[in-house]
Every structure is written in C-alpha cells, then in structure tokens.
Design a protein around this motif. Structure first.
Motif, mmCIF file in Angstrom:
data_model
loop_
_atom_site.group_PDB
_atom_site.id
_atom_site.type_symbol
_atom_site.label_atom_id
_atom_site.label_comp_id
_atom_site.label_asym_id
_atom_site.label_seq_id
_atom_site.Cartn_x
_atom_site.Cartn_y
_atom_site.Cartn_z
ATOM 1 N N THR A 92 0.856 -1.186 0.000
ATOM 2 C CA THR A 92 0.000 0.000 0.000
ATOM 3 C C THR A 92 0.889 1.233 0.000
ATOM 4 O OG1 THR A 92 -1.945 1.015 1.052
ATOM 5 C CG2 THR A 92 -0.188 0.250 2.516
ATOM 6 N N THR A 93 0.276 2.408 0.111
ATOM 7 C CA THR A 93 1.004 3.675 0.205
ATOM 8 C C THR A 93 0.391 4.513 1.313
ATOM 9 O OG1 THR A 93 -0.439 4.871 -1.328
ATOM 10 C CG2 THR A 93 1.416 3.649 -2.289
ATOM 11 N N ALA A 94 1.120 5.526 1.749
ATOM 12 C CA ALA A 94 0.585 6.438 2.763
ATOM 13 C C ALA A 94 -0.664 7.143 2.239
ATOM 14 C CB ALA A 94 1.647 7.463 3.158
ATOM 15 N N ARG A 95 -0.666 7.536 0.977
ATOM 16 C CA ARG A 95 -1.834 8.202 0.400
ATOM 17 C C ARG A 95 -3.053 7.273 0.421
ATOM 18 N NH1 ARG A 95 -2.207 12.594 -2.894
ATOM 19 N NH2 ARG A 95 0.039 12.530 -3.338
ATOM 20 N N ASP A 96 -2.852 6.021 0.041
ATOM 21 C CA ASP A 96 -3.971 5.067 0.030
ATOM 22 C C ASP A 96 -4.509 4.847 1.436
ATOM 23 O OD1 ASP A 96 -3.809 4.842 -2.678
ATOM 24 O OD2 ASP A 96 -3.211 2.733 -2.718
ATOM 25 N N MET A 97 -3.617 4.763 2.413
ATOM 26 C CA MET A 97 -4.079 4.550 3.781
ATOM 27 C C MET A 97 -4.840 5.757 4.316
ATOM 28 S SD MET A 97 -3.806 1.703 5.334
ATOM 29 C CE MET A 97 -3.617 0.223 4.335
ATOM 30 N N ALA A 98 -4.458 6.955 3.898
ATOM 31 C CA ALA A 98 -5.220 8.145 4.288
ATOM 32 C C ALA A 98 -6.614 8.103 3.676
ATOM 33 C CB ALA A 98 -4.481 9.405 3.850
ATOM 34 N N THR A 99 -6.710 7.625 2.439
ATOM 35 C CA THR A 99 -8.015 7.462 1.796
ATOM 36 C C THR A 99 -8.881 6.485 2.571
ATOM 37 O OG1 THR A 99 -7.134 7.965 -0.406
ATOM 38 C CG2 THR A 99 -9.171 6.690 -0.317
ATOM 39 N N LEU A 100 -8.306 5.362 2.994
ATOM 40 C CA LEU A 100 -9.055 4.368 3.760
ATOM 41 C C LEU A 100 -9.502 4.941 5.101
ATOM 42 C CD1 LEU A 100 -10.154 1.551 4.309
ATOM 43 C CD2 LEU A 100 -7.831 0.851 4.975
ATOM 44 N N ALA A 101 -8.608 5.641 5.784
ATOM 45 C CA ALA A 101 -8.971 6.222 7.078
ATOM 46 C C ALA A 101 -10.121 7.212 6.932
ATOM 47 C CB ALA A 101 -7.754 6.917 7.695
ATOM 48 N N ALA A 102 -10.088 8.039 5.879
ATOM 49 C CA ALA A 102 -11.178 8.981 5.639
ATOM 50 C C ALA A 102 -12.478 8.244 5.347
ATOM 51 C CB ALA A 102 -10.827 9.915 4.487
ATOM 52 N N ALA A 103 -12.380 7.131 4.617
ATOM 53 C CA ALA A 103 -13.578 6.345 4.318
ATOM 54 C C ALA A 103 -14.194 5.773 5.586
ATOM 55 C CB ALA A 103 -13.232 5.214 3.343
ATOM 56 N N VAL A 104 -13.359 5.244 6.472
ATOM 57 C CA VAL A 104 -13.875 4.727 7.749
ATOM 58 C C VAL A 104 -14.572 5.848 8.523
ATOM 59 C CG1 VAL A 104 -13.246 3.746 9.986
ATOM 60 C CG2 VAL A 104 -12.148 2.891 7.905
ATOM 61 N N TYR A 105 -13.929 7.012 8.564
ATOM 62 C CA TYR A 105 -14.476 8.136 9.328
ATOM 63 C C TYR A 105 -15.810 8.616 8.765
ATOM 64 C CZ TYR A 105 -14.952 12.854 11.205
ATOM 65 O OH TYR A 105 -15.439 13.984 11.800
ATOM 66 N N PHE A 106 -15.893 8.770 7.449
ATOM 67 C CA PHE A 106 -17.109 9.311 6.837
ATOM 68 C C PHE A 106 -18.212 8.273 6.675
ATOM 69 C CE2 PHE A 106 -14.394 12.843 5.485
ATOM 70 C CZ PHE A 106 -15.245 13.910 5.767
ATOM 71 N N HIS A 107 -17.854 7.035 6.364
ATOM 72 C CA HIS A 107 -18.872 6.039 6.071
ATOM 73 C C HIS A 107 -19.469 5.415 7.330
ATOM 74 C CE1 HIS A 107 -16.802 5.326 1.896
ATOM 75 N NE2 HIS A 107 -17.237 6.551 2.071
ATOM 76 N N PHE A 108 -18.673 5.323 8.391
ATOM 77 C CA PHE A 108 -19.143 4.629 9.595
ATOM 78 C C PHE A 108 -18.886 5.459 10.850
ATOM 79 C CE2 PHE A 108 -17.749 1.355 6.513
ATOM 80 C CZ PHE A 108 -18.998 0.868 6.185
ATOM 81 N N PRO A 109 -19.448 6.663 10.908
ATOM 82 C CA PRO A 109 -19.213 7.522 12.082
ATOM 83 C C PRO A 109 -19.716 6.898 13.373
ATOM 84 C CG PRO A 109 -21.020 8.378 10.734
ATOM 85 C CD PRO A 109 -20.360 7.300 9.930
#
Length: 400
Positions: free
Chosen positions: A165-182
C-alpha cells in the motif's frame, strides 16, 4: 457463516503489478496529512512510495466488518467460530482456541486495541468463507475507494511480499472509515479492553501524548518498519495523518506528531486567509478567491480567472451501482436547499474494474456553501465529501 459477498459487487481483478522488497531494501519513510473534511493534502513526503502495511491492514478488515454490521449481515453479539488456522496465527494474538467462539464485538476490540491476528482471521473467515477470499474482497473494496496502489493478501497484515500500500492510500481508507461509519469511529479511541480476566492496552501512544488524538491504528513487521494511521481534532478541524517505514516506534511517533502539528498549523493559516478573502465579480457570478492565490498569480485575463477550478466546489453525497438511484438521491438532497436548481445536481459515472459506480454530487458551489451542506448531512449521519471541482479529491461513498 456470514458472507459480505452477498452485498458487495464481485469485481474482476485486473492483473496487478506486484511490488516486493526485503527488509533491508524497504523505501525511505513516507507520510501524508489531509484535511479530513475536504481531503486536501496539507503535508506530504513520498506519499506514493510503496510499503507493506503491516497491521494497518486491519483497518480494511474493520471497514468491511462495519459494512456487514450496517447491512445487518452480522450483529455485535453474534459469535463467530474459531478455526485451527485462526488459532494458530502468529502473535500478536488474543490466544483463541480452535473450536471455540468469539463475539464480533470482542473481535473488533481486539483488532483495534490488541491488534490480534487470530481475531482478524476469525472475522475474515466469518465474512468471506476463507481468509484468501476475504483478502480478494479487501482488494476489490480498496480499488472502489480509490486506493490505486494497494493489494491485500490477508486480513491481519502478517508478512506477505505481495501485500502493499502507500501512505496516500491509507489516508483514503482512514477517511472512508471516518465518513462512512461515524457510528463506530469512537471505537478507535479505546485505550484498553479486557478479555477473560486480562486487560490489554493500545499500541497507539498518540492517544495519550497528542492533544486531540482519537484514533486509529499502528502496525509493525520487519519488512515494513513501524507504521501508523492516526487522526486528531482541534477547534472544529480534523486531520488524518499516515507515516510508514520507520526504524523505531519512537521515530514513528515523533514524525506523525510533527506532521499533525504542521497540518493543524496550515489549517489555522488557511482560516486566517479566508477571513481576508475577496470577492471578484465576473459575469454576474461571485467567485471566492483566496487573496494569497490572487497574489501568487495576478492576471488581467478575466476569462482565465473565471475558469480557475479552485473557485468552484462540489459535495459528493453518495455512490450507487444504479444510475436512477444516484439521480433520485442527488435531486432529493438538492431540493432541500432553496438556492439550488436542477443543474446543481449531477451524477458522475466512474469505472472501478468491471463495474460502473455512479457518484451523486451537488456541484458549482462556493466553498462555504459546499461545507455548510456537508455539515448538515453529517449531522444526520449521511456520508459526504467536500471537494474542488478540479477532481483532486475523489472518495467513493458507500452504497446507500
């Protein structure tokens, strides 16, 4: 046995270029900080360098688990069976016994706090029949979220040369967790949990040592070095930071703390600039332009100024597998705001491997209006993402 395959479209995986490297040859540390509200990159260094994720992998295992919970495939108090393969996973582990069972809620806690590899396999087998099939699903979901350089091979992050993976991809995943499953996000702030009389403590020391930190996950294997994805909130602003490939835990923690401070400092500077922003009148339309951007590039060409993409904003409010549903939803949300007309609602098709995803958006907005709409939706636990219309920020929302 429960299966996410019932509710997530099966994607045809294109042949992927696999990256491998021994521990001695792992890339230099990389990092990124984003504004969680807009996706804007605030700070970055080698964000696209390819690394092994180690236990950051578990964020995707949890993302899919949260989706299964939201869709009713599983419940927190369901008990999942422990296979011999799960029980024999290498440390870190909770020490589950083959033939036993564990509640979904306990497995989630163990992934977040203890980073338990045996619990990761239990969830993978419970949701995907086998860990290998679950890993395929993890990669498919990653591609759908826009994680372009990520491949998963197991649910835990244990060593696999092809799991990258990459740091950019992991930031995308973290944002998805935050926004999709608050509704589940506060679980990442847990510092400890107890199981069978023993208390386990988090590896994420930023929760204690960094003001405003409230998640998410650490990771380490020899070939990866020390990795972390974390987030913090101050004065109504939230940053998500990732750094990977460090030689020691202390180096990793110092780096990510410095990155987040830099991120918050940049957001504070942006707020100050917005307070002195100017309006430029162009053909009966007001475009908000940052004064600093004006000073950086002055132009007498009004048409060029008008067409600057950073002057026009959008809110992505959902993503669907069906065009009609995406259109209906976009129009429904649009009608809530009196100043918007039908042209402000847009459906944007995007191809993810073998399927088309239709993204619902409200477009041609000022930055302030876009942020207001997104804040309104978030109060109702609805997913949204504010973005400039130049396409720099793309995050597919979970299907409604």
């Amino acid at each position: 046995m429960f299966s996410v395959r019932k509710n997530i479209c099966v994607l045809s995986l294109a042949a992927a270029v696999m990256f491998t490297f021994p521990a001695a040859a792992r890339p230099a540390p990389s990092g990124i900080v984003i504004d969680a509200r807009t996706g804007e990159v605030l700070v970055s260094k080698n964000p696209n360098a390819v690394h092994h994720p180690a236990s950051l992998t578990k964020l995707m295992t949890l993302y899919i688990t949260f989706e299964a919970l939201e869709k009713g495939l599983i419940k927190m108090d369901d008990e999942l069976p422990v296979s011999a393969a799960a029980a024999n996973r290498s440390p870190s582990r909770l020490g589950l016994k083959a033939g036993g069972k564990i509640k979904v809620e306990t497995a989630i806690d163990a992934l977040i706090v203890k980073s338990a590899n045996d619990c990761a396999t239990v969830l993978a087998e419970g949701l995907g029949y086998s860990e290998a099939r679950f890993a395929e699903k993890m990669t498919e979901v990653a591609k759908a979220l826009g994680m372009k350089n990520t491949v998963f091979k197991n649910a835990s992050g244990l060593p696999n040369s092809k799991q990258v993976t990459t740091a950019r991809d992991m930031a995308t995943l973290a944002a998805a967790v935050y926004f999709h499953f608050p509704q589940y996000y506060d679980l990442f702030a847990r510092r400890e949990f107890s199981y069978e009389g023993k208390t386990y403590y988090t590896h994420n020391h930023l929760l204690k040592n960094f003001e405003g930190a409230d998640g998410m996950k650490t990771g380490y294997i020899a070939s990866a070095g020390f990795n972390i994805v974390t987030s913090a909130q101050r004065d109504g602003e939230r940053v998500i930071a990732v750094t990977m490939g460090h030689n020691t835990q202390e180096e990793r923690d110092r780096t990510v703390a410095r990155l987040m401070e830099q991120g918050f400092n940049k957001l504070a500077a942006n707020r100050s600039l917005e307070a002195t922003a100017t309006y430029v009148k162009l053909e009966n339309s007001d475009f908000l332009l940052d004064s600093v951007r004006e000073n950086e590039k002055k132009s007498d060409d009004a048409a060029e100024t008008k067409n600057r993409p950073d002057a026009i904003w959008a809110v992505q409010i959902g993503a669907f597998s069906n065009y009609a549903k995406a259109r209906v939803y976009a129009q429904k949300i649009r009608r809530r705001y009196e100043n918007l007309n039908s042209r402000n609602a847009k459906v944007e098709p995007a191809e993810n491997n073998a399927i088309i995803v239709y993204r619902s958006k409200l477009v041609n907005l000022t930055k302030n209006d876009a942020q207001k709409i997104c804040k309104d939706l978030q109060k109702e636990n609805k997913s949204c993402m504010v973005m400039p219309m130049n396409g720099n920020v793309q995050l597919t929302m979970a299907e409604k």
